[in-house]
Enzyme design. Structure first.
Site, PDB file in Angstrom:
ATOM      1  N   ASP A 202       0.726  -1.199  -0.383  1.00 39.51           N
ATOM      2  CA  ASP A 202      -0.039  -0.169   0.223  1.00 39.51           C
ATOM      3  C   ASP A 202       1.326   1.005  -0.328  1.00 39.51           C
ATOM      4  O   ASP A 202       1.514   1.055   0.776  1.00 39.51           O
ATOM      5  CB  ASP A 202      -0.856   0.569   1.461  1.00 39.51           C
ATOM      6  CG  ASP A 202      -2.031   0.825   1.424  1.00 39.51           C
ATOM      7  OD1 ASP A 202      -2.769   0.925   0.970  1.00 39.51           O
ATOM      8  OD2 ASP A 202      -2.753   2.247   1.879  1.00 39.51           O
ATOM      9  N   GLU A 262      15.470 -13.681  -0.533  1.00 39.23           N
ATOM     10  CA  GLU A 262      15.514 -15.262   0.832  1.00 39.23           C
ATOM     11  C   GLU A 262      14.344 -15.855  -0.120  1.00 39.23           C
ATOM     12  O   GLU A 262      14.290 -17.198   0.663  1.00 39.23           O
ATOM     13  CB  GLU A 262      15.531 -15.039   2.120  1.00 39.23           C
ATOM     14  CG  GLU A 262      16.449 -13.674   1.719  1.00 39.23           C
ATOM     15  CD  GLU A 262      16.449 -13.147   3.331  1.00 39.23           C
ATOM     16  OE1 GLU A 262      15.777 -14.005   4.446  1.00 39.23           O
ATOM     17  OE2 GLU A 262      16.862 -11.876   3.933  1.00 39.23           O
TER      18      GLU A 262
END
Length: 554
Positions: A202, A262
């Protein structure tokens, strides 16, 4: 079709607004269990994943975009176990799950802010944006809140103002503080460890503010306003130079990308509201070290003429480089596209060709719940308005409730959404467009959407090919999508009149998308609200016309 690590590149993501999707416990508000129960329907559309608007613990003053606990589910929507069940079911169905992350600000009730506001010396005193008043007691500068009024509220405990780009109850975090950045990345890691496939971010360009708190300049007289806010809002009267899109944000986006890397196969899509939105989209997604994709309000605004759409695409092509967009025509913040763009058009035919265009653009796609049904904007009476944005700017702007009304599963009074009166009223025009009415109708908008998504999947060039605009006159939109040696010519008539244009050399007309066209020599004629797709002649293959099964999906 490609390495699943890059499923998002060209993927179609179905946005779910949890409050309004499906109510499983009968309290009038949608919940996670309701979503889980309807995931088979979502999978039947042929989308690649879902995006869930916020379901985190919140006072709900901005309906979940004011978070008071980033690591738990608000009881209104269920429990963390309910979310885990949703995640497992989605993955079983082959759907990826993206969740909203609202990290630029918190709820006023968040423990961080409660500590920060106590005095100027506590451990979190610098976690939010605090500033002294001017000598006359007024706010530090001229920044405005999107939701109306100054972006500053005075707090008597610290005798300082705090910044809030939205509601006064949504204080902005201070991203200049490295502890804040680490804390928010840790909160995101929590959900990645649970198995989510990515985040919708957002207000991704709002994280940093100008440390010197300089005033924003006014929009020059006659200049365009591009932020996506309504003209009735004074927020659009400023050039937002110092309160958002600061250069420091790029380094944080690199930190965020390092976290995502990751977890192979995860992705980010950022929401960008900016004075130069396409430039910012390109900047934030280029280089492979920041956001994976982003969307702007360029196709979520009022303009929708073929000339405007071409201008948006031309500008992005000029700026894009290796950037990757995510296009949308509707979401939970804007008037539904069937009304915003199609109010003066054929209510059945226009939404279909609009989606055909959307599904053919270079980039990924967000499809908002109900858009596959052709739902128009609902008319919510003032006494039922829930959105604080609408209450402030009524009647010139009625807020965002009209695009957030309950999903019509059937044509009963509560639309199959709930067993009781829902939090927003069911729009009576939506009942005629309910899923139960469209499901088995081969000519319905729902099944047209399924055909278009199936067609998209059958054409690799539509999935992640390059895009080059072609000249098909002022009243049509046309471009070539190219992936290796595969070239598709795509032409769209978004008007209510037949349109003609000279075609580049084409070989094969593709079928399976449900649209009609005529070709006489090298001249294409498209009836109103139709589209055409051709294999380019340069391919020189013996391919026959591609026909896809055009039966409704159950």
């Amino acid at each position: 079709m490609q390495d699943n690590t890059f499923w998002w590149r060209g993927g179609v993501i179905y946005q779910i607004y949890p409050r309004s999707f499906m109510d499983a416990n009968g309290d009038g508000i949608g919940d996670l269990a309701g979503i889980t129960g309807k995931l088979d329907y979502v999978a039947s559309l042929g989308v690649d994943g879902i995006w869930l608007s916020p379901f985190f613990t919140s006072p709900m003053l901005d309906f979940g975009y004011d978070v008071s606990d980033y690591r738990d589910v608000d009881p209104m929507f269920g429990t963390l176990d309910d979310f885990k069940s949703l995640l497992a079911r989605a993955h079983t169905l082959g759907l990826k799950v993206i969740i909203d992350q609202v990290i630029s600000h918190t709820a006023e009730q968040h423990p961080w802010f409660q500590e920060s506001r106590t005095d100027r010396d506590n451990a979190k005193s610098d976690w939010y944006v605090w500033a002294d008043p001017k000598p006359d007691g007024t706010p530090p500068n001229n920044w405005l809140s999107i939701f109306g009024g100054p972006a500053w509220t005075f707090d008597s405990r610290r005798r300082q103002y705090y910044l809030h780009n939205f509601l006064t109850s949504q204080p902005d975090l201070n991203f200049h503080n490295p502890e804040v950045r680490r804390a928010q990345l840790d909160n995101m890691r929590f959900w990645l460890d649970l198995g989510v496939d990515g985040f919708r971010l957002d207000t991704v360009n709002f994280y940093f503010h100008d440390a010197e708190l300089r005033d924003n300049p006014p929009v020059p007289k006659g200049a365009a306003k591009t932020l996506g806010a309504p003209d009735a809002n004074p927020y659009t009267w400023q050039r937002h130079v110092y309160d958002l899109s600061r250069p420091e944000n790029l380094d944080f986006l690199k930190e965020l990308r390092a976290l995502m890397d990751e977890y192979p196969g995860t992705t980010t899509v950022g929401e960008i509201g900016d004075d130069n939105p396409l430039e910012r989209m390109a900047e934030y997604t280029a280089g492979g070290d920041k956001l994976h994709m982003a969307y702007t309000f360029d196709l979520l605004n009022e303009p929708h003429s073929p000339c405007y759409i071409r201008e948006v695409l031309e500008r992005f092509q000029r700026l894009a480089g290796d950037a990757w967009p995510c296009w949308a025509l509707s979401n939970h913040d804007v008037v539904r596209s069937a009304t915003r763009w199609g109010a003066e058009e054929d209510p059945q035919a226009y939404p279909r060709v609009a989606l055909a265009l959307l599904f053919s653009l270079r980039g990924s796609v967000c499809l908002y719940q109900g858009e596959e049904l052709g739902l128009p904007e609902a008319d919510v009476p003032f006494e039922r308005i829930q959105d604080p944005y609408g209450k402030v700017l009524w009647p010139e702007f009625k807020g965002r409730d009209g695009c957030r009304t309950p999903m019509p599963w059937d044509d009963t009074p509560q639309a199959g959404f709930s067993r009781t009166e829902p939090w927003l009223p069911v729009a009576s025009p939506h009942l005629a467009l309910a899923i139960s009415r469209q499901q088995d109708d081969p000519s319905s908008m729902l099944n047209a959407t399924r055909r278009l998504l199936q067609f998209r999947r059958s054409q690799p060039a539509l999935f992640d090919g390059d895009l080059k605009l072609i000249d098909v006159g002022d009243e049509l939109v046309g471009f070539v999508r190219q992936r290796g040696d595969d070239e598709l010519v795509c032409v769209f008539n978004l008007t209510g009149q037949p349109q003609s244009a000279e075609l580049p050399e084409v070989d094969t007309a593709l079928k399976g998308h449900g649209f009609q066209h005529e070709v006489d020599g090298g001249r294409l004629t498209l009836p109103p609200y139709q589209a055409a797709f051709f294999r380019a002649a340069r391919l020189n293959t013996n391919d026959q016309q591609v026909e896809l099964e055009e039966t409704p999906h159950g």
